[in-house]
Structure formats: structure tokens, C-alpha cells
Design a protein around this motif. Structure first.
Motif, PDB file in Angstrom:
ATOM      1  N   LEU A   1      51.220  39.025  41.744  1.00  0.00           N
ATOM      2  CA  LEU A   1      50.484  37.846  42.836  1.00  0.00           C
ATOM      3  C   LEU A   1      49.444  38.425  43.971  1.00  0.00           C
ATOM      4  CD1 LEU A   1      53.340  35.481  44.175  1.00  0.00           C
ATOM      5  CD2 LEU A   1      51.172  34.739  43.017  1.00  0.00           C
ATOM      6  N   GLN A   2      49.846  39.493  44.392  1.00  0.00           N
ATOM      7  CA  GLN A   2      48.888  40.116  45.521  1.00  0.00           C
ATOM      8  C   GLN A   2      47.361  40.680  44.644  1.00  0.00           C
ATOM      9  OE1 GLN A   2      51.131  43.306  47.148  1.00  0.00           O
ATOM     10  NE2 GLN A   2      52.321  41.887  48.184  1.00  0.00           N
ATOM     11  N   ARG A   3      47.534  41.108  43.517  1.00  0.00           N
ATOM     12  CA  ARG A   3      46.220  41.645  42.934  1.00  0.00           C
ATOM     13  C   ARG A   3      45.416  40.169  42.595  1.00  0.00           C
ATOM     14  NH1 ARG A   3      46.600  45.775  38.329  1.00  0.00           N
ATOM     15  NH2 ARG A   3      46.857  47.699  39.774  1.00  0.00           N
ATOM     16  N   ALA A   4      46.013  39.149  42.229  1.00  0.00           N
ATOM     17  CA  ALA A   4      45.474  37.990  41.837  1.00  0.00           C
ATOM     18  C   ALA A   4      44.892  37.307  43.131  1.00  0.00           C
ATOM     19  CB  ALA A   4      46.200  36.558  41.344  1.00  0.00           C
ATOM     20  N   HIS A   5      45.480  37.492  44.462  1.00  0.00           N
ATOM     21  CA  HIS A   5      44.960  36.889  45.441  1.00  0.00           C
ATOM     22  C   HIS A   5      43.897  37.523  45.889  1.00  0.00           C
ATOM     23  CE1 HIS A   5      48.643  34.491  47.306  1.00  0.00           C
ATOM     24  NE2 HIS A   5      48.067  34.071  46.052  1.00  0.00           N
ATOM     25  N   ARG A   6      44.029  39.145  45.770  1.00  0.00           N
ATOM     26  CA  ARG A   6      42.923  39.892  46.004  1.00  0.00           C
ATOM     27  C   ARG A   6      41.450  39.494  45.607  1.00  0.00           C
ATOM     28  NH1 ARG A   6      44.801  45.377  45.246  1.00  0.00           N
ATOM     29  NH2 ARG A   6      46.765  44.769  46.080  1.00  0.00           N
ATOM     30  N   ALA A   7      41.900  39.189  44.224  1.00  0.00           N
ATOM     31  CA  ALA A   7      40.414  38.645  43.478  1.00  0.00           C
ATOM     32  C   ALA A   7      40.275  37.143  43.501  1.00  0.00           C
ATOM     33  CB  ALA A   7      40.848  38.771  42.286  1.00  0.00           C
TER      34      ALA A   7
ATOM     35  N   HIS B   1      36.009  30.695  30.831  1.00  0.00           N
ATOM     36  CA  HIS B   1      35.976  32.111  30.355  1.00  0.00           C
ATOM     37  C   HIS B   1      35.866  33.123  31.504  1.00  0.00           C
ATOM     38  CE1 HIS B   1      35.161  35.075  27.082  1.00  0.00           C
ATOM     39  NE2 HIS B   1      34.242  35.652  28.008  1.00  0.00           N
ATOM     40  N   ALA B   2      34.891  32.854  32.181  1.00  0.00           N
ATOM     41  CA  ALA B   2      34.647  33.548  33.577  1.00  0.00           C
ATOM     42  C   ALA B   2      35.847  33.800  34.261  1.00  0.00           C
ATOM     43  CB  ALA B   2      33.409  33.174  34.094  1.00  0.00           C
ATOM     44  N   ASP B   3      36.687  32.666  34.615  1.00  0.00           N
ATOM     45  CA  ASP B   3      37.818  32.953  35.411  1.00  0.00           C
ATOM     46  C   ASP B   3      38.782  33.412  34.852  1.00  0.00           C
ATOM     47  OD1 ASP B   3      36.175  31.125  37.207  1.00  0.00           O
ATOM     48  OD2 ASP B   3      37.429  29.280  36.587  1.00  0.00           O
ATOM     49  N   ASN B   4      39.064  33.493  33.445  1.00  0.00           N
ATOM     50  CA  ASN B   4      40.187  34.147  32.945  1.00  0.00           C
ATOM     51  C   ASN B   4      39.957  35.761  32.812  1.00  0.00           C
ATOM     52  OD1 ASN B   4      41.246  31.637  32.453  1.00  0.00           O
ATOM     53  ND2 ASN B   4      40.373  31.589  30.250  1.00  0.00           N
ATOM     54  N   GLN B   5      38.449  35.971  32.587  1.00  0.00           N
ATOM     55  CA  GLN B   5      38.187  37.388  32.686  1.00  0.00           C
ATOM     56  C   GLN B   5      38.406  37.751  34.127  1.00  0.00           C
ATOM     57  OE1 GLN B   5      37.376  37.839  29.465  1.00  0.00           O
ATOM     58  NE2 GLN B   5      37.479  40.203  30.307  1.00  0.00           N
ATOM     59  N   ARG B   6      38.019  37.315  35.120  1.00  0.00           N
ATOM     60  CA  ARG B   6      38.493  37.773  36.551  1.00  0.00           C
ATOM     61  C   ARG B   6      39.700  38.066  36.671  1.00  0.00           C
ATOM     62  NH1 ARG B   6      36.498  33.515  40.329  1.00  0.00           N
ATOM     63  NH2 ARG B   6      37.597  34.780  41.989  1.00  0.00           N
ATOM     64  N   LEU B   7      40.732  37.004  36.133  1.00  0.00           N
ATOM     65  CA  LEU B   7      42.189  37.400  36.329  1.00  0.00           C
ATOM     66  C   LEU B   7      42.546  38.602  35.485  1.00  0.00           C
ATOM     67  CD1 LEU B   7      44.637  36.325  37.437  1.00  0.00           C
ATOM     68  CD2 LEU B   7      44.789  34.876  35.172  1.00  0.00           C
ATOM     69  N   LEU B   8      42.020  38.956  33.975  1.00  0.00           N
ATOM     70  CA  LEU B   8      42.452  39.868  33.162  1.00  0.00           C
ATOM     71  C   LEU B   8      42.043  41.253  33.724  1.00  0.00           C
ATOM     72  CD1 LEU B   8      41.387  38.364  29.801  1.00  0.00           C
ATOM     73  CD2 LEU B   8      43.917  38.940  30.594  1.00  0.00           C
ATOM     74  N   GLU B   9      40.828  41.182  34.532  1.00  0.00           N
ATOM     75  CA  GLU B   9      40.489  42.457  35.279  1.00  0.00           C
ATOM     76  C   GLU B   9      41.390  42.791  36.479  1.00  0.00           C
ATOM     77  OE1 GLU B   9      36.147  42.017  35.763  1.00  0.00           O
ATOM     78  OE2 GLU B   9      36.033  41.687  33.708  1.00  0.00           O
ATOM     79  N   ALA B  10      41.567  41.804  37.203  1.00  0.00           N
ATOM     80  CA  ALA B  10      42.484  42.097  38.436  1.00  0.00           C
ATOM     81  C   ALA B  10      44.033  42.494  38.083  1.00  0.00           C
ATOM     82  CB  ALA B  10      42.833  40.430  39.248  1.00  0.00           C
ATOM     83  N   TRP B  11      44.234  42.226  36.685  1.00  0.00           N
ATOM     84  CA  TRP B  11      45.511  42.837  36.507  1.00  0.00           C
ATOM     85  C   TRP B  11      45.469  43.764  35.331  1.00  0.00           C
ATOM     86  CZ3 TRP B  11      47.930  37.211  35.140  1.00  0.00           C
ATOM     87  CH2 TRP B  11      48.608  36.591  36.419  1.00  0.00           C
ATOM     88  N   SER B  12      44.327  44.298  35.216  1.00  0.00           N
ATOM     89  CA  SER B  12      44.231  45.427  34.195  1.00  0.00           C
ATOM     90  C   SER B  12      44.700  46.705  34.710  1.00  0.00           C
ATOM     91  CB  SER B  12      42.730  45.510  33.638  1.00  0.00           C
ATOM     92  OG  SER B  12      41.771  45.753  34.811  1.00  0.00           O
TER      93      SER B  12
END
Ligand code: PLP
Length: 351
Positions: free
Chosen positions: A310-316, A340-351
Motif C-alpha cells: 500500500l505504501q509503495r503504491a501511495h508513494r507512486a 497500460h501506462a497506469d498498470n506499468q506504473r503500478l508494476l514498477e512501484a511493486w517491482s
């Protein structure tokens, strides 16, 4: 009166519906205490100084055509949320009658029951069975006090469709005993048929459809309940006379134009392909314990450490839904499939 309509609260059965100001657009309105002039900012087709047509005939006809049902089997309200509330108010006497829900599921059913003072029964969808509906178990929970059963397919927050066979078993077993409301808010994402086609055969079935999800009109607030004409007539007694605002009527009629609908199909295809891409990528993301299969436009994702995710998502600067308040679920987040772009941002936040 059919057996289901007769289960409604006696006060509603005997209720005289409110008679709204007559709708006769060819005549000059001096009967509804409106102002005769439009405001300079009013860009609407009909004029916002006038009350809208109650249950606008053009809107009802368009929605009925969309769902392929006769108009007398459909009532439109401010989202399916309003339909949920209307059903509970029409069928449940406070403290005596009960609503049955299958948690983990959409919270509005239990909320509407509590507001009405109805009792609440639950029959849990088991994670160990993929949150499938067990018709036999549900029917064992369904005493004579249960007047309304809410089933959500695809289910929010788990994402799975409920098997048509199990739904039919419940509807058939409760014929004449309870109204079975199948909430199909996400059905367009599932790529399977709607139970709308079965309403004519089952007077105790009501199907909820909405323009808020696949049709991209959440802000317009327009949902439909499709049910036996006698059930619809009872709901119409309770819905406020001018429930659907004029800007909504106009926005929906414009959006359900065939050209716009063609574009929606390709958007649905895009959501489905992004859903599988996101699910696959999340399954290989560190800290993710499980990605539940989804027939909707969201994914239920279990994490080893939900707080950290959750914190990582919020930081992004991304909002995802905390599913920890559902006691039936392992710690998880519910993620809406984005662009597509939003999903990519989320995946990067959690990678
Ligand atoms: C989003 C949602 C709805 C739709 O609500 P509206 O009031 O039509 O916007 C209905 N049911 C479920 C399960 C939902 O998730």
C-alpha cells in the motif's frame, strides 16, 4: 398479483404512488412551479429550469433495447446502488424480514439491509472453493424470513463469476419464496451471457446492470434493475419521481448511440488484455502470494506484507483498495485494471 410481488411489505402493496406533474412537452408548463427561463449557462437540450420527465420514456426504451428486455421489465435509478436500496425497502419489514448475502461481497447489500432495519443472514463463499457459490449451503441458510438474496456475479471483491447452474438452482428453489437479485455490475468484462435472458421465465429473479463500469459512465449515475413487471411496478412506487436528472438522461442517450457503443467493445477488449498482462506480471512480483483469477475489471491480489505494498503504491501516487476489512479474505489488495501506462506504473512501484 404474482407470488413474488405478494411478498412485498403490505404498506408498499397498498401505497398510492405519487403523481408527478404531467409530462406533455408540447404544452406550456404552468403546473410545476418552475422558472420559465433557462440560465445563460444551461447547455442542456431540454432546459434545466424544467423538471425531467419521470422515468424518461426515451431513456427506458434505450436501456431496454441495450439489455434486450421489454421496457416494463426495467427501472432505471441513480446507479444500481439505488436499485439495491429500493429492493430492500420494498420487500423487507424492519426486524422481521431478512436479507441474505454471500460474503466476501459488495458492502451495499448489507448496508441497505441495516438502514432498513432488516435482519442479515450470510452464507460465506469459501476461498478454498475458489469463492464458488454452493447452492445447497445457501438454501440451508435461507429460512422463511429471508425475502431477498443478493448474489454478485462476477463477485466484487473476488472477481469470479458464480456458476450459472448454481444460480439457477437457487432461483428455482426460492420460486415464490424470495427475490433473488443477481448483481451483474461487471458482466461485460466476463465475456459470458447475462441472466437477463432468464428474468421472463423466473418472476423471483431480478438482475442489476449498470452503466458505471464497462460503459464508462460512473459519473452520470445510471443503473437498471430488470425484473418481473409486477416487481418493477412496486419499485416504481418507492423511487423518487425525478430520480434521474436531465443531464444524465441526455448524457446516457448520447453515449448509447451505436457509434459510441462500437468504441466501447474495443475498450473492453483492451481491459481484458491488460487484465491478463497485469495478472501475469503480478504473479511474478516479489511479495505477491496470490493473484485470484478475475472475470471483472479488477484483480484481488494477496501480499505477504499488504501495508508495504500500500505504501509503495501511495508513494507512486496510485490508489488501490485495501481488502483487509473483509474478514473472509487473506490480507489482500483489490486493483482496478487501468490504462497500460497506469498498470506499468503500478508494476514498477511493486517491482
Ligand atoms: C460498482 C458496483 C455497482 C455499481 O454501482 P452503481 O451504483 O451502478 O455505480 C454495483 N454492484 C457492484 C458489485 C459494484 O461493484
Amino acid at each position: 398479483m404474482n407470488a413474488i410481488a405478494s411478498l412485498a411489505r403490505p404498506e408498499i402493496l397498498s401505497l398510492e404512488a405519487y403523481a408527478p406533474a404531467a409530462w406533455a412537452p408540447e404544452l406550456t408548463r404552468m403546473h410545476a412551479n418552475e422558472l420559465p427561463w433557462r440560465l445563460a449557462t444551461d447547455m442542456s437540450a431540454c432546459g434545466l429550469n424544467r423538471y425531467p420527465e419521470p422515468q424518461s420514456e426515451a431513456l427506458m426504451r434505450r436501456l431496454a433495447a441495450l439489455y434486450n428486455v421489454p421496457p416494463q421489465m426495467l427501472l432505471a435509478g441513480r446507479g444500481s446502488d439505488e436499485a439495491i436500496d429500493l429492493v430492500v425497502r420494498v420487500f423487507c419489514r424492519a426486524e422481521r424480514d431478512a436479507v441474505l448475502v454471500c460474503p466476501p461481497t459488495f458492502g451495499m447489500y448489507a448496508l441497505a439491509a441495516r438502514i432498513q432495519g432488516a435482519q442479515l443472514r450470510s452464507c460465506v463463499l469459501q476461498a478454498g472453493h475458489g469463492f464458488a457459490l454452493d447452492a445447497g449451503q445457501l438454501l440451508r441458510h435461507c429460512g422463511p424470513e429471508v425475502k431477498v438474496v443478493f448474489l454478485c456475479s462476477p463477485n466484487n471483491p473476488t472477481g469470479n463469476l458464480l456458476a450459472t447452474g448454481a444460480l439457477r438452482e437457487v432461483i428455482t428453489a426460492l420460486a415464490g419464496r424470495a427475490l433473488v437479485v443477481v448483481d451483474e455490475a461487471y458482466i461485460e468484462f466476463a465475456g459470458t451471457g447475462s441472466l437477463v435472458t432468464e428474468v421472463a421465465r423466473h418472476p423471483n429473479l431480478a438482475v442489476l446492470r449498470t452503466l458505471s463500469k464497462a460503459y464508462g459512465l460512473a459519473g452520470a449515475r445510471c443503473g437498471s434493475v430488470i425484473a418481473d413487471p409486477e416487481v418493477i411496478a412496486l419499485l416504481k412506487k418507492v423511487i423518487p419521481p425525478y430520480a434521474i436528472a436531465q443531464p444524465t438522461i441526455e448524457a446516457v442517450l448520447a453515449a448509447l448511440d451505436s457509434g459510441v457503443l462500437a468504441q466501447l467493445e474495443s475498450r473492453l477488449a483492451l481491459v481484458r488484455s491488460e487484465r491478463s498482462r497485469l495478472a501475469q506480471a503480478l504473479a511474478h512480483t516479489p511479495g505477491v502470494l496470490r493473484v485470484w483469477p478475475s472475470d471483472a475489471n479488477f484483480l484481488l491480489v494477496e501480499f505477504r506484507d499488504v501495508e508495504r505494498a500500500l505504501q509503495r503504491a501511495h508513494r507512486a501516487q496510485l490508489l488501490v483498495r485495501d481488502a483487509r476489512p473483509y474478514p473472509e479474505l487473506a490480507p489482500a489488495l483489490r486493483v482496478t485494471v487501468g490504462s497500460h501506462a497506469d498498470n506499468q506504473r503500478l508494476l514498477e512501484a511493486w517491482s
